[in-house]
Every structure is written in C-alpha cells, then in structure tokens.
Design a protein around this motif. Sequence first.
Motif, PDB file in Angstrom:
ATOM      1  N   PHE A  19      40.900  85.301  28.657  1.00  0.00           N
ATOM      2  CA  PHE A  19      39.343  85.320  28.825  1.00  0.00           C
ATOM      3  C   PHE A  19      38.645  86.558  28.150  1.00  0.00           C
ATOM      4  O   PHE A  19      37.697  86.252  27.363  1.00  0.00           O
ATOM      5  N   ASP A  20      39.234  87.698  28.496  1.00  0.00           N
ATOM      6  CA  ASP A  20      38.706  88.899  28.088  1.00  0.00           C
ATOM      7  C   ASP A  20      38.611  88.907  26.628  1.00  0.00           C
ATOM      8  O   ASP A  20      37.781  89.601  25.800  1.00  0.00           O
ATOM      9  N   VAL A  21      39.961  88.640  26.058  1.00  0.00           N
ATOM     10  CA  VAL A  21      39.924  88.814  24.673  1.00  0.00           C
ATOM     11  C   VAL A  21      39.473  87.876  23.972  1.00  0.00           C
ATOM     12  O   VAL A  21      38.641  87.931  22.846  1.00  0.00           O
ATOM     13  N   TYR A  22      39.191  86.523  24.434  1.00  0.00           N
ATOM     14  CA  TYR A  22      38.325  85.487  23.953  1.00  0.00           C
ATOM     15  C   TYR A  22      36.991  86.027  23.934  1.00  0.00           C
ATOM     16  O   TYR A  22      36.111  85.785  22.940  1.00  0.00           O
ATOM     17  N   SER A  23      36.108  86.502  25.116  1.00  0.00           N
ATOM     18  CA  SER A  23      34.989  86.852  25.072  1.00  0.00           C
ATOM     19  C   SER A  23      34.554  87.969  24.065  1.00  0.00           C
ATOM     20  O   SER A  23      33.692  88.015  23.258  1.00  0.00           O
ATOM     21  N   LYS A  24      35.706  88.800  23.976  1.00  0.00           N
ATOM     22  CA  LYS A  24      35.326  89.951  22.844  1.00  0.00           C
ATOM     23  C   LYS A  24      35.333  89.288  21.599  1.00  0.00           C
ATOM     24  O   LYS A  24      34.518  89.660  20.448  1.00  0.00           O
ATOM     25  N   LEU A  43      34.382  86.405  20.616  1.00  0.00           N
ATOM     26  CA  LEU A  43      33.328  85.331  20.623  1.00  0.00           C
ATOM     27  C   LEU A  43      32.097  86.408  20.237  1.00  0.00           C
ATOM     28  O   LEU A  43      31.136  86.065  19.353  1.00  0.00           O
ATOM     29  N   GLU A  44      32.162  87.584  20.858  1.00  0.00           N
ATOM     30  CA  GLU A  44      30.830  88.584  20.611  1.00  0.00           C
ATOM     31  C   GLU A  44      30.917  88.824  18.877  1.00  0.00           C
ATOM     32  O   GLU A  44      30.161  88.898  18.259  1.00  0.00           O
ATOM     33  N   ILE A  45      32.151  88.973  18.416  1.00  0.00           N
ATOM     34  CA  ILE A  45      32.307  89.430  16.943  1.00  0.00           C
ATOM     35  C   ILE A  45      31.915  88.068  16.007  1.00  0.00           C
ATOM     36  O   ILE A  45      31.338  88.320  15.098  1.00  0.00           O
ATOM     37  N   HIS A  79      28.173  85.765  12.287  1.00  0.00           N
ATOM     38  CA  HIS A  79      27.235  84.615  12.152  1.00  0.00           C
ATOM     39  C   HIS A  79      25.718  85.177  11.848  1.00  0.00           C
ATOM     40  O   HIS A  79      25.151  84.894  10.891  1.00  0.00           O
ATOM     41  N   THR A  80      25.228  86.344  12.673  1.00  0.00           N
ATOM     42  CA  THR A  80      24.151  86.854  12.460  1.00  0.00           C
ATOM     43  C   THR A  80      23.958  87.831  11.239  1.00  0.00           C
ATOM     44  O   THR A  80      23.022  87.604  10.478  1.00  0.00           O
TER      45      THR A  80
END
Length: 92
Positions: free
Chosen positions: A74-79, A81-83, A88-89
């Motif tokens: 979950f922690d790796v996924y969350s990081k 996802l932020e990237i 995208h931005t």
Amino acid sequence: MQKEFQEKCGYWPELKDVAAALQAEAGELWGESSGKWWKKHKPTREKQLGELADILHFFLIACLKLDISPQELFDVYSKKLEINYQRHTDGY
C-alpha cells in the motif's frame, strides 16, 4: 489464503514463472475484453472477473515470494500514485 494454498500444494513457483503467468493471464484478460477485434466474441463480465482472479492469484504468489506485506505494498502504491498524479499534471 494464498499462502495456505501454496503450502498445502507444496509448490512455490520461481518468480520468473510467476511473472510469465501474470503476462499470460493479462493476455487472456485482453482477449476477454474485445482485444481480439477480428474475432466474433462477446466479452462477458464473468469471464473478465475470472481472468482478474487468475491475475490476483499469481500477483499474491509474487508478493509472498518477495515477502511483501499488505502495508508495504500500500505504501509503495501510494507513493507511485503521487508520482503518476504529478506526471499527469506535468503532461507526461
């Protein structure tokens, strides 16, 4: 549940074999989601769910082989996802 199943079967495939199985199952999901546009085939949600369950099966084996905890994943996924949001931005 997956660990219990693998231990009961007494079989732990090599990670390279798990990766190959994941690739094969992803291909089957592609085929069940109108990937084969040339084939007269009506995809069904049931078949797609079955392929996703197969993918999850091999994904869980990979996590177990690499000793990845749910929290770590979950922690790796969350990081990641932020990237991905930042990409995208930035128009990546």
